[in-house]
Design a protein around this motif. Structure first.
Motif, mmCIF file in Angstrom:
data_model
loop_
_atom_site.group_PDB
_atom_site.id
_atom_site.type_symbol
_atom_site.label_atom_id
_atom_site.label_comp_id
_atom_site.label_asym_id
_atom_site.label_seq_id
_atom_site.Cartn_x
_atom_site.Cartn_y
_atom_site.Cartn_z
ATOM 1 N N GLY A 184 81.837 40.244 -13.252
ATOM 2 C CA GLY A 184 81.450 41.044 -12.111
ATOM 3 C C GLY A 184 80.311 41.999 -12.444
ATOM 4 O O GLY A 184 79.343 42.138 -11.683
ATOM 5 N N MET A 185 80.396 42.672 -13.590
ATOM 6 C CA MET A 185 79.315 43.540 -14.038
ATOM 7 C C MET A 185 78.051 42.737 -14.308
ATOM 8 O O MET A 185 76.934 43.183 -14.030
ATOM 9 N N THR A 186 78.217 41.530 -14.844
ATOM 10 C CA THR A 186 77.067 40.677 -15.111
ATOM 11 C C THR A 186 76.375 40.265 -13.818
ATOM 12 O O THR A 186 75.146 40.241 -13.736
ATOM 13 N N LEU A 187 77.167 39.930 -12.788
ATOM 14 C CA LEU A 187 76.584 39.563 -11.498
ATOM 15 C C LEU A 187 75.837 40.737 -10.886
ATOM 16 O O LEU A 187 74.749 40.567 -10.312
ATOM 17 N N LEU A 188 76.384 41.931 -11.005
ATOM 18 C CA LEU A 188 75.716 43.119 -10.481
ATOM 19 C C LEU A 188 74.379 43.347 -11.187
ATOM 20 O O LEU A 188 73.367 43.646 -10.546
ATOM 21 N N SER A 189 74.361 43.171 -12.507
ATOM 22 C CA SER A 189 73.109 43.314 -13.257
ATOM 23 C C SER A 189 72.110 42.241 -12.863
ATOM 24 O O SER A 189 70.901 42.498 -12.782
ATOM 25 N N ALA A 190 72.605 41.021 -12.610
ATOM 26 C CA ALA A 190 71.711 39.931 -12.204
ATOM 27 C C ALA A 190 71.063 40.224 -10.863
ATOM 28 O O ALA A 190 69.877 39.959 -10.654
ATOM 29 N N VAL A 191 71.821 40.787 -9.929
ATOM 30 C CA VAL A 191 71.278 41.123 -8.613
ATOM 31 C C VAL A 191 70.240 42.238 -8.743
ATOM 32 O O VAL A 191 69.176 42.202 -8.114
ATOM 33 N N GLN A 192 70.528 43.232 -9.557
ATOM 34 C CA GLN A 192 69.614 44.356 -9.727
ATOM 35 C C GLN A 192 68.302 43.926 -10.386
ATOM 36 O O GLN A 192 67.253 44.514 -10.126
ATOM 37 N N ASN A 193 68.354 42.891 -11.227
ATOM 38 C CA ASN A 193 67.167 42.423 -11.949
ATOM 39 C C ASN A 193 66.547 41.164 -11.341
ATOM 40 O O ASN A 193 65.654 40.571 -11.955
ATOM 41 N N ASN A 194 67.020 40.762 -10.145
ATOM 42 C CA ASN A 194 66.527 39.540 -9.505
ATOM 43 C C ASN A 194 66.600 38.337 -10.442
ATOM 44 O O ASN A 194 65.700 37.507 -10.489
ATOM 45 N N ASP A 195 67.672 38.279 -11.195
ATOM 46 C CA ASP A 195 67.881 37.181 -12.146
ATOM 47 C C ASP A 195 68.513 36.014 -11.388
ATOM 48 O O ASP A 195 69.732 35.844 -11.367
ATOM 49 N N TYR A 196 67.677 35.193 -10.757
ATOM 50 C CA TYR A 196 68.176 34.131 -9.883
ATOM 51 C C TYR A 196 68.938 33.065 -10.651
ATOM 52 O O TYR A 196 69.910 32.501 -10.143
ATOM 53 N N ALA A 197 68.499 32.766 -11.864
ATOM 54 C CA ALA A 197 69.190 31.739 -12.656
ATOM 55 C C ALA A 197 70.624 32.172 -12.967
ATOM 56 O O ALA A 197 71.568 31.385 -12.840
ATOM 57 N N LEU A 198 70.788 33.437 -13.346
ATOM 58 C CA LEU A 198 72.126 33.945 -13.665
ATOM 59 C C LEU A 198 72.977 34.044 -12.397
ATOM 60 O O LEU A 198 74.166 33.711 -12.412
ATOM 61 N N MET A 199 72.384 34.511 -11.302
ATOM 62 C CA MET A 199 73.122 34.566 -10.042
ATOM 63 C C MET A 199 73.569 33.176 -9.619
ATOM 64 O O MET A 199 74.704 32.974 -9.174
ATOM 65 N N GLN A 200 72.672 32.209 -9.761
ATOM 66 C CA GLN A 200 72.994 30.839 -9.384
ATOM 67 C C GLN A 200 74.151 30.301 -10.212
ATOM 68 O O GLN A 200 75.059 29.650 -9.684
ATOM 69 N N GLY A 201 74.149 30.583 -11.506
ATOM 70 C CA GLY A 201 75.236 30.128 -12.377
ATOM 71 C C GLY A 201 76.561 30.777 -12.031
ATOM 72 O O GLY A 201 77.598 30.112 -11.993
ATOM 73 N N ILE A 202 76.540 32.092 -11.747
ATOM 74 C CA ILE A 202 77.780 32.793 -11.418
ATOM 75 C C ILE A 202 78.306 32.346 -10.056
ATOM 76 O O ILE A 202 79.516 32.169 -9.875
#
Length: 330
Positions: free
Chosen positions: A282-300
């Motif tokens: 959950g913390m990782t997804l929040l960080s991915a959203v804040q950093n526009n990390d689309y690859a990580l968001m897509q994986g989660i």
């Protein structure tokens, strides 16, 4: 029976394909570009060669030279191999490695707490419905108070009382980073359990009332059915009537809700992990959203989809074993 199982598996495979397609389309509709974000980070450390953009596009799976169909086919192939690209947030770590590092924390916390709250709520609701008007039945309004309170507020209250005032549990983290080393050893496991007790207690307190109330109401409804009255007329033991005849049928709606709860363990962990600074997905997804990390968001998002579909498929099959009538209707 085999036809029933094949129909169920076929339905969930179709749902999985639809989820994969949506997971492919959504990041490409969002504003911003992960390649530009990565180039901005690299340029802050010095000059970046013109060839770097093409290399980063290939690394992040954003090959603009391919058509959208080609990107989709390549995306499906990468998913089948477990290759979700490279994370911008924790560069140069891959998305698969990032998820593998954080997902066990969420499953251990949210999964165990959800199962405990479900089992505890179902068992207490069973006895509350069987003994209507007892002290346990009168306890239900008190438990629903915890469910009506916003989750984050309850978490903050417990964190203030047991972490700050009485200092029974730590305020944040998943384990003692100074005294223990992550691994399958008793010291680390004990530290992880100690740090996860307060978040788990919050989850149990906020969700046990719903299971308890639902099971209690279904027990009251089931006890008036003809087959229960017939069992009582036969002189069967009350415990057998309660468990085999009443509870077995009363638990069916709760099982369906439990499947949804299991599936959303990953998605529902964001608030809990944010409040307690817990190192989960959950913390990782929040960080991915804040950093526009689309690859990580897509994986989660894909992990969330698979968990929801897998949990529902498992409970659907279990449902058919508990209630054979579902197979007959299928």
């Amino acid at each position: 029976m085999m036809r029933f199982y094949l129909q169920k598996i076929g339905f969930y495979l179709a749902a999985l394909w639809a989820a994969l397609t949506i997971n492919f389309v959504l990041p490409r509709l969002m504003p911003g570009n992960p390649v530009d974000i990565m180039l901005a980070r690299l340029s802050a450390r010095g000059s970046v060669a013109p060839e770097a953009r093409r290399a980063i596009e290939l690394m992040l799976g954003m090959d603009t030279d391919q058509s959208i169909v080609g990107q989709y086919v390549a995306y499906l192939g990468n998913v089948a191999r477990g290759d979700f690209g490279v994370s911008v947030t924790v560069f140069p770590q891959t998305v698969a490695d990032t998820i593998a590092d954080t997902l066990p924390w969420t499953i251990a916390l949210m999964g165990i707490a959800t199962v405990i709250s479900f089992v505890l709520g179902v068992v207490l609701g069973q006895f509350a419905g069987w003994k209507r008007g007892s002290w346990l039945d009168k306890l239900i309004p008190v438990t629903t108070m915890f469910q009506s309170v916003p989750y984050f507020w309850l978490a903050l209250v417990l964190l203030y009382l047991f972490g700050s005032v009485w200092q029974v549990f730590p305020l944040n983290g998943g384990y003692d980073v100074y005294e223990t080393t992550p691994g399958w050893n008793g010291e680390f496991i004990a530290s992880a359990i100690y740090y996860g007790t307060l978040p788990a207690l919050t989850i149990v307190l906020s969700s046990v009332a719903g299971w308890m109330l639902g099971m209690r109401n279904m027990m009251v409804s089931t006890l008036s059915e003809d087959y229960v009255v017939t069992a009582e007329a036969k002189g069967l033991h009350p415990r057998r009537i309660m468990t085999t005849y009443a509870a077995r049928n009363a638990i069916l709606p709760s099982l369906a809700g439990f499947a949804i709860s299991l599936g959303f363990i990953v998605a529902g962990s964001i608030v809990a992990e944010q409040v307690f600074s817990y190192p989960g997905i959950g913390m990782t997804l929040l960080s991915a959203v804040q950093n526009n990390d689309y690859a990580l968001m897509q994986g989660i998002f894909l992990v969330i989809t698979l968990s929801v579909l897998g949990a529902n498929l498992l409970v659907d099959l279990l449902y058919s074993l508990i209630d054979p009538r579902t197979r007959a209707r299928a």
